[in-house]
Enzyme design. Structure first.
Site, PDB file in Angstrom:
ATOM      1  N   SER A 137      -6.058 -13.009   1.580  1.00  0.00           N
ATOM      2  CA  SER A 137      -4.942 -12.213   2.064  1.00  0.00           C
ATOM      3  C   SER A 137      -4.522 -12.716   3.455  1.00  0.00           C
ATOM      4  CB  SER A 137      -5.336 -10.734   2.072  1.00  0.00           C
ATOM      5  OG  SER A 137      -4.212  -9.909   2.102  1.00  0.00           O
ATOM      6  N   ARG A 207      -0.279   3.114   4.950  1.00  0.00           N
ATOM      7  CA  ARG A 207      -1.444   2.725   4.172  1.00  0.00           C
ATOM      8  C   ARG A 207      -1.309   3.130   2.708  1.00  0.00           C
ATOM      9  NH1 ARG A 207      -5.576  -0.985   4.517  1.00  0.00           N
ATOM     10  NH2 ARG A 207      -7.550  -0.116   3.849  1.00  0.00           N
ATOM     11  N   ASP A 305      -2.551  -9.458  -9.292  1.00  0.00           N
ATOM     12  CA  ASP A 305      -2.159  -9.217  -7.899  1.00  0.00           C
ATOM     13  C   ASP A 305      -0.664  -8.889  -7.816  1.00  0.00           C
ATOM     14  OD1 ASP A 305      -1.741  -9.272  -5.124  1.00  0.00           O
ATOM     15  OD2 ASP A 305      -3.172 -10.892  -4.820  1.00  0.00           O
ATOM     16  N   HIS A 335      -4.931  -7.267  -6.091  1.00  0.00           N
ATOM     17  CA  HIS A 335      -5.152  -8.052  -4.870  1.00  0.00           C
ATOM     18  C   HIS A 335      -6.582  -7.926  -4.332  1.00  0.00           C
ATOM     19  CE1 HIS A 335      -3.981 -10.105  -1.218  1.00  0.00           C
ATOM     20  NE2 HIS A 335      -4.351  -9.087  -0.473  1.00  0.00           N
ATOM     21  N   ASP A 336      -7.121  -6.717  -4.295  1.00  0.00           N
ATOM     22  CA  ASP A 336      -8.447  -6.486  -3.712  1.00  0.00           C
ATOM     23  C   ASP A 336      -9.590  -7.134  -4.484  1.00  0.00           C
ATOM     24  OD1 ASP A 336      -7.691  -5.145  -1.465  1.00  0.00           O
ATOM     25  OD2 ASP A 336      -8.227  -3.139  -2.171  1.00  0.00           O
TER      26      ASP A 336
END
Lengths: 365, 365
Positions: A137, A207, A305, A335-336
């Site tokens: 990232s 967030r 992702d 993504h994580d």
């Protein structure tokens, strides 16, 4: 200099720093941690993601340690907190030489600035070259810039879940997050540090949006679906912020958790750095820049992702001057996955370390 | 009753309305437009998307008209404004019987409520059955509910770019939009209509987020990439809201455009309806509900849809009791492709109309 105790947070002064865009940040400090002993050319420089910190052995616990893929019996793993962040390295919440917080006076920094600052940090430590740089990232963006800014100092690179430049979609969703913070009345133009207030609602809102780009939509749906939060009824006769679906409660929890550990000004600063990420800038464009890279580089992506779709890693791979290999994480996590799919990452990182050694020693593969 | 002049906005009273969740909306009006003459069983009921209106011949101009796929020489096309909206049908900005705006007193409505209200509208017009219902996005959700709530009144259905229920990801991103509005100080708990102010910044922020889910990320990137907005420099020494990338300017323009034509309260109301969308509720779950459907239904999706990924339409198709066919729009446009890919939609809609006639007349296909 002697390295600090393993795992212990330490700060190094790199003095005044000129940003890419022409502003001065005086008296910059870089916070870092290290694991494993330094023995010449055995440094693995690990780069954290947006809201990460230098405690890589915590957030990448299954990758870093004795006998693990990034084997601290063999390698000296170093991780710094990025310029603009809030975990010890100079950022908007740091104290300006005048004694007040930097706040709105903290200049915009780019991914390149973060790499230049990290290079100055390595110089201060007397480390002239690292075996490899690795990161996902925002950490992947820094890794890629390392290979272009200081190729002579990097033996190999592992670039994970990132693109060669911000896409317009990323800039859009990242700007929505910045706007959620700056629209918070407590933001006060970025100078809230001595007001007794902070744009916490804005940071939490940012967030919540971001988290939806960090996770695969199937993963979130499998966990929450349309289940109501316990003892709440999101189907009542009137909409209510207190009658939620479980996924709303989960996202609010993610927001609150970040508010409790991260500074809104740093969030804006680092998000802005991601908006400016573009390895092609001033180098004749993206593909020319990538083609010019001579550092053996492995590229890793995630099939689900949303934030950095896999085609962006395919693009990097297709154009890189010295591709060491490409790996795809297959995961509903999105993504994580590079942080959560430990088994797959273990295989990928071991392959990367192996190939980086083969390549450095000239072995055919 | 006699239908109003073709294309002209008209309102029909359906009286008091009880919502699914048990609230009362008194004195409800439904705004609508029609094109083509009513000749018994020749109604095509078209359902608009979230911020759409009854002017289907405008927003689906290439699909509706003489000789077009929805041929107004043959069919009577009717489109109503959904319950909770702000284009003539009763919603939060409408006048309560007490003379003030409904505001926070307007109950939460569900997709099913919208369909019940529309059915009452058809009753008021004396239309007992329609040849077909068609719609995309929120309009697709209404279409699907039509087939389950009033199967005897619907000859066929075309369900486009939607899911059988809100996914957790959709609830998350939609709640982020609601929150952007309700966090605007001008929201005033939903009762801003007589304050001289409106949560325009919040609505614009919601739209910017939403727009990124309506368009494919490649489409947005191909148009804007990292190009700066004309005469602005997003790479300056300090971050500035006035020094933007072109994509930021574009998204702000989308926000402003919506603010100029749409009510924030209606946006919250309709977004909440999408959060509650679940054809399985009270019907033994999603798949049982879908399997129970006997209305011949065509399902359409877009290969690059971020908001309603294609697997959601595959899920509907796999489980529907009477599937008329499935079509995929192939487009970089993402979710909005059903509005913008006119050539592909023309073929799909002609196929749908053909099959709906074959099916209704019992022809094998």
């Amino acid at each position: 200099m002697t390295l600090p105790e393993a795992g212990k947070l330490h700060k190094v002064s790199i003095g005044d720093f000129d940003t890419e865009a022409g502003a001065l940040i005086s008296d910059v400090h870089i916070a870092f941690q290290r694991w494993g002993d330094l023995r010449g050319d055995n440094v693995l420089l690990v780069e954290h993601a947006l809201t990460g910190d230098s405690d890589a052995a915590q957030w990448w616990a299954e990758a870093i340690g004795p006998g693990k893929a990034l084997d601290t019996d063999r390698w000296c793993v170093i991780c710094t907190n990025a310029l603009g962040s809030c975990y010890g390295t100079t950022g908007p919440s740091s104290t300006h030489p005048d004694g007040r917080a930097w706040g709105s006076r903290f200049p915009a920094v780019s991914i390149r600035d973060q790499v230049h600052a990290e290079k100055a940090f390595l110089d201060a430590l007397g480390i002239g070259r690292v075996h490899a740089v690795l990161g996902g990232s925002m950490g992947g963006a820094r890794t890629l810039e390392w290979t272009l800014l200081y190729p002579e100092k990097v033996g190999a690179a592992c670039v994970i879940a990132v693109s060669a430049r911000a896409s317009a979609w990323q800039i859009g969703i990242q700007s929505a997050q910045i706007s959620a913070i700056t629209r918070d009345p407590a933001w006060n133009g970025g100078d809230y540090y001595n007001t007794g207030d902070a744009p916490s609602h804005g940071l939490a809102a940012a967030r919540r949006i971001a988290h939806l780009t960090y996770r695969g939509e199937l993963e979130i749906d499998e966990r929450f679906g349309t289940t109501p939060q316990a003892d709440e009824n999101p189907f009542g006769p009137f909409r209510s912020d207190n009658q939620r679906f479980a996924v709303q409660s989960y996202l609010e929890h993610q927001g609150t958790k970040l508010v409790n550990r991260f500074d809104a000004g740093a969030y804006v600063s680092l998000t802005e750095a991601l908006n400016r990420h573009d390895v092609g800038r001033g180098r004749g464009g993206l593909n020319k820049a990538l083609a010019s890279s001579q550092v053996p580089t492995m590229v890793v992506g995630v099939d689900t992702d949303i934030l950095y779709p896999y085609h962006q890693q395919e693009h990097i791979s297709r154009n890189l001057g010295h591709l060491l290999g490409m790996s795809k994480l297959s995961s509903p996590m999105g993504h994580d996955a590079f942080l959560t799919e430990a088994r797959q990452m273990d295989r990928i990182l071991r392959k990367f370390i192996k190939r980086s050694q083969d390549d450095v020693s000239g072995t055919q593969h």
